[in-house]
Design a protein around this motif. Structure first.
Motif, PDB file in Angstrom:
ATOM      1  N   UNK A 267      10.592   0.145   8.847  1.00 54.14           N
ATOM      2  CA  UNK A 267      11.268  -0.771   9.769  1.00 54.14           C
ATOM      3  C   UNK A 267      12.155  -1.765   9.019  1.00 54.14           C
ATOM      4  N   UNK A 268      11.827  -2.004   7.768  1.00 53.22           N
ATOM      5  CA  UNK A 268      12.634  -2.897   6.933  1.00 53.22           C
ATOM      6  C   UNK A 268      13.714  -2.131   6.175  1.00 53.22           C
ATOM      7  N   UNK A 269      13.942  -0.860   6.591  1.00 49.90           N
ATOM      8  CA  UNK A 269      15.023  -0.034   6.026  1.00 49.90           C
ATOM      9  C   UNK A 269      14.805   0.313   4.561  1.00 49.90           C
ATOM     10  N   UNK A 270      13.560   0.547   4.175  1.00 51.74           N
ATOM     11  CA  UNK A 270      13.276   0.948   2.801  1.00 51.74           C
ATOM     12  C   UNK A 270      13.849   2.332   2.517  1.00 51.74           C
ATOM     13  N   UNK A 271      14.374   2.497   1.322  1.00 48.99           N
ATOM     14  CA  UNK A 271      14.832   3.801   0.839  1.00 48.99           C
ATOM     15  C   UNK A 271      13.766   4.494   0.005  1.00 48.99           C
ATOM     16  N   UNK A 272      12.878   3.687  -0.582  1.00 53.33           N
ATOM     17  CA  UNK A 272      11.856   4.192  -1.501  1.00 53.33           C
ATOM     18  C   UNK A 272      10.538   3.495  -1.193  1.00 53.33           C
ATOM     19  N   UNK A 273       9.453   4.263  -1.195  1.00 51.85           N
ATOM     20  CA  UNK A 273       8.105   3.717  -1.050  1.00 51.85           C
ATOM     21  C   UNK A 273       7.419   3.903  -2.402  1.00 51.85           C
ATOM     22  N   UNK A 274       7.239   2.810  -3.133  1.00 51.84           N
ATOM     23  CA  UNK A 274       6.761   2.858  -4.511  1.00 51.84           C
ATOM     24  C   UNK A 274       5.326   2.360  -4.574  1.00 51.84           C
ATOM     25  N   UNK A 275       4.414   3.235  -4.991  1.00 49.93           N
ATOM     26  CA  UNK A 275       2.975   2.965  -4.927  1.00 49.93           C
ATOM     27  C   UNK A 275       2.397   2.839  -6.333  1.00 49.93           C
ATOM     28  N   UNK A 276       1.728   1.717  -6.601  1.00 51.23           N
ATOM     29  CA  UNK A 276       0.948   1.524  -7.824  1.00 51.23           C
ATOM     30  C   UNK A 276      -0.512   1.735  -7.465  1.00 51.23           C
ATOM     31  N   UNK A 277      -1.211   2.644  -8.164  1.00 53.64           N
ATOM     32  CA  UNK A 277      -2.492   3.099  -7.614  1.00 53.64           C
ATOM     33  C   UNK A 277      -3.498   3.496  -8.674  1.00 53.64           C
ATOM     34  N   UNK A 278      -4.699   3.834  -8.176  1.00 54.91           N
ATOM     35  CA  UNK A 278      -5.718   4.543  -8.933  1.00 54.91           C
ATOM     36  C   UNK A 278      -6.317   5.614  -8.029  1.00 54.91           C
ATOM     37  N   UNK A 279      -6.016   6.873  -8.338  1.00 52.60           N
ATOM     38  CA  UNK A 279      -6.648   8.021  -7.703  1.00 52.60           C
ATOM     39  C   UNK A 279      -7.415   8.762  -8.800  1.00 52.60           C
ATOM     40  N   UNK A 280      -8.640   9.172  -8.510  1.00 53.40           N
ATOM     41  CA  UNK A 280      -9.495   9.801  -9.522  1.00 53.40           C
ATOM     42  C   UNK A 280      -9.715  11.286  -9.218  1.00 53.40           C
ATOM     43  N   UNK A 281     -10.408  11.962 -10.144  1.00 51.65           N
ATOM     44  CA  UNK A 281     -10.724  13.380  -9.958  1.00 51.65           C
ATOM     45  C   UNK A 281     -11.356  13.617  -8.594  1.00 51.65           C
ATOM     46  N   UNK A 282     -10.897  14.640  -7.920  1.00 48.61           N
ATOM     47  CA  UNK A 282     -11.370  14.951  -6.581  1.00 48.61           C
ATOM     48  C   UNK A 282     -10.474  14.381  -5.495  1.00 48.61           C
ATOM     49  N   UNK A 283      -9.524  13.517  -5.879  1.00 50.68           N
ATOM     50  CA  UNK A 283      -8.637  12.903  -4.892  1.00 50.68           C
ATOM     51  C   UNK A 283      -7.207  13.459  -4.976  1.00 50.68           C
ATOM     52  N   UNK A 284      -7.073  14.613  -5.628  1.00 54.11           N
ATOM     53  CA  UNK A 284      -5.740  15.188  -5.786  1.00 54.11           C
ATOM     54  C   UNK A 284      -5.081  15.489  -4.448  1.00 54.11           C
ATOM     55  N   UNK A 285      -5.821  16.110  -3.549  1.00 51.23           N
ATOM     56  CA  UNK A 285      -5.265  16.448  -2.234  1.00 51.23           C
ATOM     57  C   UNK A 285      -4.902  15.180  -1.478  1.00 51.23           C
ATOM     58  N   UNK A 286      -5.786  14.190  -1.531  1.00 49.10           N
ATOM     59  CA  UNK A 286      -5.558  12.913  -0.837  1.00 49.10           C
ATOM     60  C   UNK A 286      -4.284  12.253  -1.354  1.00 49.10           C
ATOM     61  N   UNK A 287      -4.116  12.250  -2.658  1.00 52.16           N
ATOM     62  CA  UNK A 287      -2.912  11.658  -3.262  1.00 52.16           C
ATOM     63  C   UNK A 287      -1.657  12.355  -2.741  1.00 52.16           C
ATOM     64  N   UNK A 288      -1.652  13.691  -2.812  1.00 53.39           N
ATOM     65  CA  UNK A 288      -0.475  14.434  -2.387  1.00 53.39           C
ATOM     66  C   UNK A 288      -0.159  14.248  -0.912  1.00 53.39           C
ATOM     67  N   UNK A 289      -1.216  14.216  -0.091  1.00 52.69           N
ATOM     68  CA  UNK A 289      -0.995  14.022   1.346  1.00 52.69           C
ATOM     69  C   UNK A 289      -0.449  12.628   1.640  1.00 52.69           C
ATOM     70  N   UNK A 290      -1.001  11.619   0.989  1.00 55.87           N
ATOM     71  CA  UNK A 290      -0.520  10.261   1.229  1.00 55.87           C
ATOM     72  C   UNK A 290       0.953  10.120   0.891  1.00 55.87           C
ATOM     73  N   UNK A 291       1.331  10.533  -0.315  1.00 57.21           N
ATOM     74  CA  UNK A 291       2.728  10.340  -0.736  1.00 57.21           C
ATOM     75  C   UNK A 291       3.661  11.266   0.017  1.00 57.21           C
ATOM     76  N   UNK A 292       3.235  12.509   0.232  1.00 55.64           N
ATOM     77  CA  UNK A 292       4.089  13.433   0.967  1.00 55.64           C
ATOM     78  C   UNK A 292       4.307  12.997   2.403  1.00 55.64           C
ATOM     79  N   UNK A 293       3.235  12.571   3.077  1.00 55.39           N
ATOM     80  CA  UNK A 293       3.353  12.164   4.482  1.00 55.39           C
ATOM     81  C   UNK A 293       4.195  10.910   4.635  1.00 55.39           C
ATOM     82  N   UNK A 294       3.972   9.909   3.778  1.00 59.31           N
ATOM     83  CA  UNK A 294       4.744   8.674   3.904  1.00 59.31           C
ATOM     84  C   UNK A 294       6.226   8.940   3.676  1.00 59.31           C
ATOM     85  N   UNK A 295       6.536   9.792   2.718  1.00 59.93           N
ATOM     86  CA  UNK A 295       7.937  10.104   2.432  1.00 59.93           C
ATOM     87  C   UNK A 295       8.571  10.897   3.568  1.00 59.93           C
ATOM     88  N   UNK A 296       7.889  11.935   4.037  1.00 58.15           N
ATOM     89  CA  UNK A 296       8.449  12.795   5.077  1.00 58.15           C
ATOM     90  C   UNK A 296       8.550  12.069   6.413  1.00 58.15           C
TER      91      UNK A 296
END
Length: 285
Positions: free
Chosen positions: A194-223
């Motif tokens: 809503x604020x017209x962002x071009x990029x969603x930049x995430x600083x994070x900690x995802x650990x082993x077992x959260x690979x799918x969660x990471x990909x879904x979060x970033x892919x969904x927010x971008x798409x």
């Protein structure tokens, strides 16, 4: 040119870039997957990590980066026990605050190289409000904190939450900042859109077992919002487990562009192309 804009609903009323701030055709961003040095419990650990950050920023400059994104709590690692008890800010503390001399080498590096850098820290406001923050260091050496909105677990006992994404403008590109669990909450990215962002930049900690969660979060927010996505993941061994790596960039179609090869410290250069963003937003792809 870099501008910083405030968090929360006030973002929505901010006017767009002026004529001189028209977006560049390409924004080169360096996403740093970073394995923090030391136990993260002392001032010495903060200083060691600042030195390592400065070296990585210099390398990113040589590669042509204009923006450098570090992970959540990159100055200490995810060592929440270091922030228990009454927070205080002095030269023996892992907390950082306004005018902290330990940050000066990074501020000088940004000013020298005309870059914008986002680092992760435990931030103590002048009113003694404790925050889990991303610190934006601008190309003039200025420093501006942005706070994590969606705290979880032990964070809720240690920090006061923020109230929405912060925005920094680099070469005309509008970059919304998120910290870890912020990306797991669709409302956070929606506020950025809503604020017209071009990029969603995430600083994070995802650990082993959260690979799918990471990909879904970033892919969904971008798409969902036709934005580029960037993720800097804390690397190596952490109190929450071993990092799963996978720092990198996502296109406005939700597909990964480039990612880290391992789980340790690594810098990934991501070319954000305005023509690709405009094509998706116009319905051309």
């Amino acid at each position: 040119m870099t501008h910083v804009q405030p968090q929360a609903d006030s973002l929505h009323a901010v006017p767009g870039p002026s004529e001189e701030d028209r977006p560049s055709a390409t924004l080169q961003a360096a996403v740093v997957q970073y394995q923090a040095l030391g136990a993260g419990t002392s001032s010495a650990d903060v200083a060691r990590n600042v030195t390592a950050h400065e070296e990585l920023v210099q390398r990113a400059h040589v590669q042509g980066a204009r923006l450098v994104l570090f992970p959540e709590l990159s100055l200490t690692g995810y060592c929440l026990g270091a922030f228990a008890g009454t927070p205080y800010a002095d030269q023996s503390s892992p907390w950082v605050t306004e005018g902290d001399p330990r940050l000066e080498p990074l501020q000088d590096a940004c000013a020298r190289n005309k870059m914008t850098v986002v680092i992760g820290a435990a931030w103590l406001e002048t009113a003694q409000t404790p925050r889990l923050a991303s610190l934006i260091i601008g190309p003039g050496g200025s420093l501006h904190p942005v706070f994590k909105t969606h705290l979880h677990g032990a964070e809720r006992q240690l920090f006061v939450p923020g109230d929405g994404p912060g925005m920094v403008i680099v070469d005309g590109w509008r970059i919304a900042l998120a910290i870890c669990a912020d990306a797991a909450n669709p409302s956070h990215a929606a506020a950025a859109a809503r604020a017209d962002a071009d990029v969603y930049a995430v600083s994070a900690l995802y650990t082993n077992g959260e690979e799918l969660r990471l990909g879904l979060h970033l892919g969904a927010r971008s798409m969902d919002h036709r934005m580029f996505g960037l993720l800097a993941n804390l690397g190596g061994e952490t109190p929450l487990g071993t990092s799963c790596g996978l720092s990198g960039g996502w296109g406005p179609d939700g597909a990964a562009i480039v990612g880290a090869a391992g789980t340790g410290t690594e810098s990934i250069l991501v070319a954000l192309e305005r023509s690709r963003l405009d094509a998706y937003r116009s319905g051309g792809e």
